[in-house]
Design a protein around this motif. Structure first.
Motif, mmCIF file in Angstrom:
data_model
loop_
_atom_site.group_PDB
_atom_site.id
_atom_site.type_symbol
_atom_site.label_atom_id
_atom_site.label_comp_id
_atom_site.label_asym_id
_atom_site.label_seq_id
_atom_site.Cartn_x
_atom_site.Cartn_y
_atom_site.Cartn_z
ATOM 1 N N HIS A 75 61.721 -68.122 -33.530
ATOM 2 C CA HIS A 75 60.650 -68.303 -32.540
ATOM 3 C C HIS A 75 60.765 -67.298 -31.401
ATOM 4 C CE1 HIS A 75 57.849 -70.307 -29.807
ATOM 5 N NE2 HIS A 75 58.795 -70.259 -28.870
ATOM 6 N N MET A 76 59.637 -66.618 -31.152
ATOM 7 C CA MET A 76 59.554 -65.698 -30.028
ATOM 8 C C MET A 76 58.687 -66.288 -28.925
ATOM 9 S SD MET A 76 60.512 -62.721 -28.850
ATOM 10 C CE MET A 76 60.987 -61.733 -30.277
ATOM 11 N N ASP A 77 57.423 -66.576 -29.265
ATOM 12 C CA ASP A 77 56.490 -67.111 -28.274
ATOM 13 C C ASP A 77 55.278 -67.660 -29.012
ATOM 14 O OD1 ASP A 77 54.093 -66.861 -26.260
ATOM 15 O OD2 ASP A 77 55.898 -66.666 -25.020
ATOM 16 N N PHE A 78 54.737 -68.750 -28.521
ATOM 17 C CA PHE A 78 53.586 -69.379 -29.177
ATOM 18 C C PHE A 78 52.377 -68.452 -29.241
ATOM 19 C CE2 PHE A 78 55.785 -73.263 -27.512
ATOM 20 C CZ PHE A 78 56.141 -73.776 -28.751
ATOM 21 N N ASN A 79 52.287 -67.521 -28.305
ATOM 22 C CA ASN A 79 51.114 -66.648 -28.226
ATOM 23 C C ASN A 79 51.272 -65.348 -29.010
ATOM 24 O OD1 ASN A 79 49.701 -68.402 -26.387
ATOM 25 N ND2 ASN A 79 51.089 -67.689 -24.771
ATOM 26 N N ASN A 80 52.440 -65.126 -29.576
ATOM 27 C CA ASN A 80 52.682 -63.887 -30.322
ATOM 28 C C ASN A 80 52.221 -64.032 -31.772
ATOM 29 O OD1 ASN A 80 53.988 -63.432 -27.895
ATOM 30 N ND2 ASN A 80 55.673 -62.316 -28.841
ATOM 31 N N PRO A 81 52.020 -62.905 -32.457
ATOM 32 C CA PRO A 81 51.687 -62.989 -33.884
ATOM 33 C C PRO A 81 52.855 -63.556 -34.682
ATOM 34 C CG PRO A 81 52.069 -60.717 -33.226
ATOM 35 C CD PRO A 81 52.053 -61.528 -31.970
ATOM 36 N N THR A 82 52.588 -63.929 -35.909
ATOM 37 C CA THR A 82 53.611 -64.515 -36.776
ATOM 38 C C THR A 82 53.665 -63.763 -38.098
ATOM 39 O OG1 THR A 82 53.299 -66.704 -35.795
ATOM 40 C CG2 THR A 82 54.374 -66.609 -37.952
ATOM 41 N N VAL A 83 54.870 -63.380 -38.499
ATOM 42 C CA VAL A 83 55.091 -62.731 -39.786
ATOM 43 C C VAL A 83 55.678 -63.758 -40.742
ATOM 44 C CG1 VAL A 83 56.414 -60.987 -41.033
ATOM 45 C CG2 VAL A 83 55.446 -60.438 -38.792
ATOM 46 N N ILE A 84 55.040 -63.943 -41.889
ATOM 47 C CA ILE A 84 55.596 -64.814 -42.921
ATOM 48 C C ILE A 84 56.202 -63.931 -44.003
ATOM 49 C CG2 ILE A 84 53.300 -65.066 -44.016
ATOM 50 C CD1 ILE A 84 54.287 -67.826 -45.032
ATOM 51 N N ILE A 85 57.502 -64.092 -44.221
ATOM 52 C CA ILE A 85 58.236 -63.311 -45.209
ATOM 53 C C ILE A 85 58.228 -64.063 -46.535
ATOM 54 C CG2 ILE A 85 60.446 -62.268 -45.817
ATOM 55 C CD1 ILE A 85 59.078 -60.920 -43.451
ATOM 56 N N THR A 86 57.656 -63.440 -47.553
ATOM 57 C CA THR A 86 57.544 -64.067 -48.870
ATOM 58 C C THR A 86 58.693 -63.564 -49.752
ATOM 59 O OG1 THR A 86 56.071 -62.304 -49.624
ATOM 60 C CG2 THR A 86 55.032 -64.235 -48.650
ATOM 61 N N ASN A 87 59.860 -64.167 -49.590
ATOM 62 C CA ASN A 87 61.021 -63.735 -50.364
ATOM 63 C C ASN A 87 60.778 -63.937 -51.859
ATOM 64 O OD1 ASN A 87 63.285 -63.042 -48.392
ATOM 65 N ND2 ASN A 87 62.516 -64.966 -47.567
ATOM 66 N N THR A 134 52.414 -69.550 -54.878
ATOM 67 C CA THR A 134 51.534 -69.211 -53.756
ATOM 68 C C THR A 134 51.028 -70.462 -53.047
ATOM 69 O OG1 THR A 134 49.662 -69.022 -55.300
ATOM 70 C CG2 THR A 134 50.845 -67.001 -54.726
ATOM 71 N N ALA A 135 50.903 -71.562 -53.772
ATOM 72 C CA ALA A 135 50.516 -72.823 -53.129
ATOM 73 C C ALA A 135 51.613 -73.307 -52.188
ATOM 74 C CB ALA A 135 50.208 -73.889 -54.184
ATOM 75 N N ASP A 136 52.888 -73.037 -52.532
ATOM 76 C CA ASP A 136 53.993 -73.342 -51.613
ATOM 77 C C ASP A 136 53.785 -72.620 -50.289
ATOM 78 O OD1 ASP A 136 55.310 -74.804 -53.585
ATOM 79 O OD2 ASP A 136 56.661 -73.161 -54.135
ATOM 80 N N LEU A 137 53.485 -71.336 -50.383
ATOM 81 C CA LEU A 137 53.308 -70.516 -49.181
ATOM 82 C C LEU A 137 52.101 -70.993 -48.366
ATOM 83 C CD1 LEU A 137 53.982 -67.072 -50.888
ATOM 84 C CD2 LEU A 137 55.475 -68.204 -49.231
ATOM 85 N N HIS A 138 51.048 -71.365 -49.059
ATOM 86 C CA HIS A 138 49.848 -71.842 -48.377
ATOM 87 C C HIS A 138 50.133 -73.135 -47.605
ATOM 88 C CE1 HIS A 138 45.662 -72.644 -47.546
ATOM 89 N NE2 HIS A 138 45.697 -73.777 -48.215
ATOM 90 N N HIS A 139 50.900 -74.023 -48.216
ATOM 91 C CA HIS A 139 51.238 -75.280 -47.554
ATOM 92 C C HIS A 139 52.074 -75.014 -46.303
ATOM 93 C CE1 HIS A 139 52.289 -79.390 -46.805
ATOM 94 N NE2 HIS A 139 53.566 -79.215 -47.124
ATOM 95 N N ILE A 140 53.048 -74.105 -46.414
ATOM 96 C CA ILE A 140 53.870 -73.766 -45.259
ATOM 97 C C ILE A 140 53.016 -73.108 -44.173
ATOM 98 C CG2 ILE A 140 55.733 -72.221 -44.484
ATOM 99 C CD1 ILE A 140 57.046 -72.830 -47.274
ATOM 100 N N ASN A 141 52.102 -72.265 -44.586
ATOM 101 C CA ASN A 141 51.186 -71.632 -43.632
ATOM 102 C C ASN A 141 50.371 -72.678 -42.880
ATOM 103 O OD1 ASN A 141 48.466 -70.454 -42.827
ATOM 104 N ND2 ASN A 141 49.524 -68.576 -43.412
ATOM 105 N N GLU A 142 49.855 -73.662 -43.610
ATOM 106 C CA GLU A 142 49.072 -74.723 -42.969
ATOM 107 C C GLU A 142 49.912 -75.481 -41.948
ATOM 108 O OE1 GLU A 142 45.628 -76.232 -46.011
ATOM 109 O OE2 GLU A 142 47.669 -76.866 -46.473
ATOM 110 N N LEU A 143 51.142 -75.792 -42.322
ATOM 111 C CA LEU A 143 52.024 -76.503 -41.405
ATOM 112 C C LEU A 143 52.300 -75.685 -40.148
ATOM 113 C CD1 LEU A 143 54.696 -77.943 -43.886
ATOM 114 C CD2 LEU A 143 53.016 -79.279 -42.610
ATOM 115 N N MET A 144 52.669 -74.429 -40.337
ATOM 116 C CA MET A 144 53.085 -73.604 -39.216
ATOM 117 C C MET A 144 51.909 -73.123 -38.371
ATOM 118 S SD MET A 144 56.200 -74.023 -39.646
ATOM 119 C CE MET A 144 56.703 -73.111 -38.210
ATOM 120 N N HIS A 145 50.716 -73.165 -38.942
ATOM 121 C CA HIS A 145 49.532 -72.808 -38.162
ATOM 122 C C HIS A 145 49.263 -73.830 -37.051
ATOM 123 C CE1 HIS A 145 47.435 -69.282 -39.976
ATOM 124 N NE2 HIS A 145 46.778 -69.351 -38.840
ATOM 125 N N THR A 146 49.802 -75.023 -37.199
ATOM 126 C CA THR A 146 49.656 -76.014 -36.123
ATOM 127 C C THR A 146 50.511 -75.638 -34.918
ATOM 128 O OG1 THR A 146 51.447 -77.428 -36.952
ATOM 129 C CG2 THR A 146 49.240 -77.832 -37.834
#
Length: 428
Positions: A75-87, A134-146
């Motif tokens: 975590h850097m800051d709520f207002n900063n962009p977010t990089v999702i690393i798809t290992n 990819t559905a795993d990543l989408h679910h995590i994206n939805e969670l973290m977008h909150t």
């Protein structure tokens, strides 16, 4: 700045960071089916957590069971962009990417399903496909977008870069920009473009030295194999999936692929008059029999399954080694897909080929990074003038060196300008 003012600034920053961290933990508590623990915070970041996210084995049929997927959050800051690393494999450490550093971004690093700690209790490979990944990543994206509602960028390296591409295809609205590094897009089980690459990369002199070394060490197999057996015992390697002799021949065939992948120097190839121990040591350094031992077969079982089922891979041309291969067939070409327990896996390359066509016309806001001498560039996504995406083929760079930090000033300027344009921000 006087001491009082400096102290005031420090206290303000400290209070702000403490407030954000408290707010972050409160937000994490609100995420459904997520277990989190605090971990060491990377330098320049304000907090870091290891998350275990509950995922269905089958996103369309949650009743079939679930597993927990590991995610590292920096975590850097709520207002900063977010990089999702798809290992593409296991994520054993919370490593901050150069892209997240460049963007001063939060980072969400996702371990691939069926690797590392992200394993179900019972492994059913029918749930290991691109749709579920990819559905795993989408679910995590939805969670973290909150938590992070700003701009999102996806990125991954090698197989992780492939995952970045497939993720964008299935969920094009999840992120604003995609940055796949050294990501092949194989279009068949044995994508033969690799053979043309190996026949044209570098100089003819260097390619001849590579082939002559391969032939010489195969001709000396009777002396080489006992030494490899001794080496294997010392290294704790076992050979049940493949025999030691098969592993030896695979290592020799793999040699040219690995040589260019990792940027070996032609000057490092032993001369024909070099002693046998020197030649064997060089082979082990470049390709190695450990890659074909039981231990690697177990570690990369899920990877090989994916390659054999959907993602395609590569094989080994044998025509130049007529009469020198004893344990492997000349035809068909030996493939590098070692499926779990030698299970039969029907190949279906529909999705990679569909993705390849989609990228040509609809794959916008991609920044592709490849190494000019990297073997995996043989099956790189090729430039299209029908999208706004940019390709960076870094001259002379191998699989590990094709990075933003190694771009020329001109390449870096273009790369940064595209990020600024597509993310609507200024990169300092």
């Amino acid at each position: 700045m006087n001491i009082v003012k400096a102290l005031s600034v420090f206290l303000f920053i400290s209070v702000n960071v403490f407030s954000q961290n408290t707010e972050l933990e409160n937000k994490l508590y609100e995420l459904p089916d997520v277990i989190f623990t605090k971990i060491t915070t990377p330098e320049t970041y304000n907090a870091a957590y290891k998350l275990m996210v509950k995922q269905p084995l089958d996103h369309k049929h949650p009743e079939k069971g679930y597993f927990y997927q590991k995610v590292y959050l920096s975590h850097m800051d709520f207002n900063n962009p977010t990089v999702i690393i798809t290992n593409g494999y296991s994520a054993n450490m919370n490593l901050v990417s150069e892209l997240a550093t460049l963007l001063n971004a939060n980072q969400v690093s996702v371990e691939h399903r069926y690797f590392g700690e992200s394993m179900p209790d019972s492994v059913d490979y029918s749930f290991l496909n691109l749709e579920q990944v990819t559905a795993d990543l989408h679910h995590i994206n939805e969670l973290m977008h909150t938590i992070y509602s700003g701009k999102w960028i996806s990125s991954g390296i090698s197989k992780g870069g492939q995952t970045t591409i497939f993720y964008r295809y299935f969920y094009p609205e999840d992120v604003d920009v995609s940055v796949p590094y050294v990501a092949p897009l194989n279009l068949s089980l044995e994508d033969e473009r690799i053979y043309h690459f190996l026949d044209t990369v570098g100089t003819q002199e260097c390619r001849d030295k590579i082939e002559n070394f391969q032939k010489l060490i195969l001709k000396n197999r009777k002396k080489v194999l006992p030494k490899l057996e001794y080496y294997a015992k010392g290294a704790g390697l076992t050979f049940n999936y493949l025999s030691l002799e098969q592993a030896f021949e695979y290592a020799v065939l793999e040699y040219s692929f690995s040589f260019w992948q990792w940027g070996e120097s032609c000057a490092s190839i032993p001369s024909p008059s070099a002693d046998l121990d020197t030649q064997i040591e060089h082979l082990l350094d470049v390709s190695g029999i450990d890659f074909f031992a039981d231990q690697s077969m177990t570690t990369y079982a899920s990877h090989y399954y994916q390659a054999a089922e959907q993602m395609g891979y590569y094989g080994y041309e044998t025509e130049d080694f007529k009469g020198l291969l004893k344990a492997l067939p000349m035809k068909p070409h030996p493939l590098a897909t070692f499926t779990p327990n030698k299970m039969t896996v029907p190949y279906d390359g529909t999705i990679p080929n569909e993705v390849n066509e989609w990228l040509k016309t609809e794959g916008n806001n991609f920044l592709y990074i490849y190494g000019g001498s990297d073997t995996w560039s043989a099956t790189a996504v090729r430039p299209s003038d029908k999208t706004n995406s940019e390709w960076f083929f870094l001259p002379g760079k191998d699989h590990g060196a094709a990075r933003i930090r190694n771009m020329s000033p001109k390449e870096l300027k273009l790369f940064v300008s595209k990020l600024e344009e597509w993310l609507d921000l200024e990169i300092k």
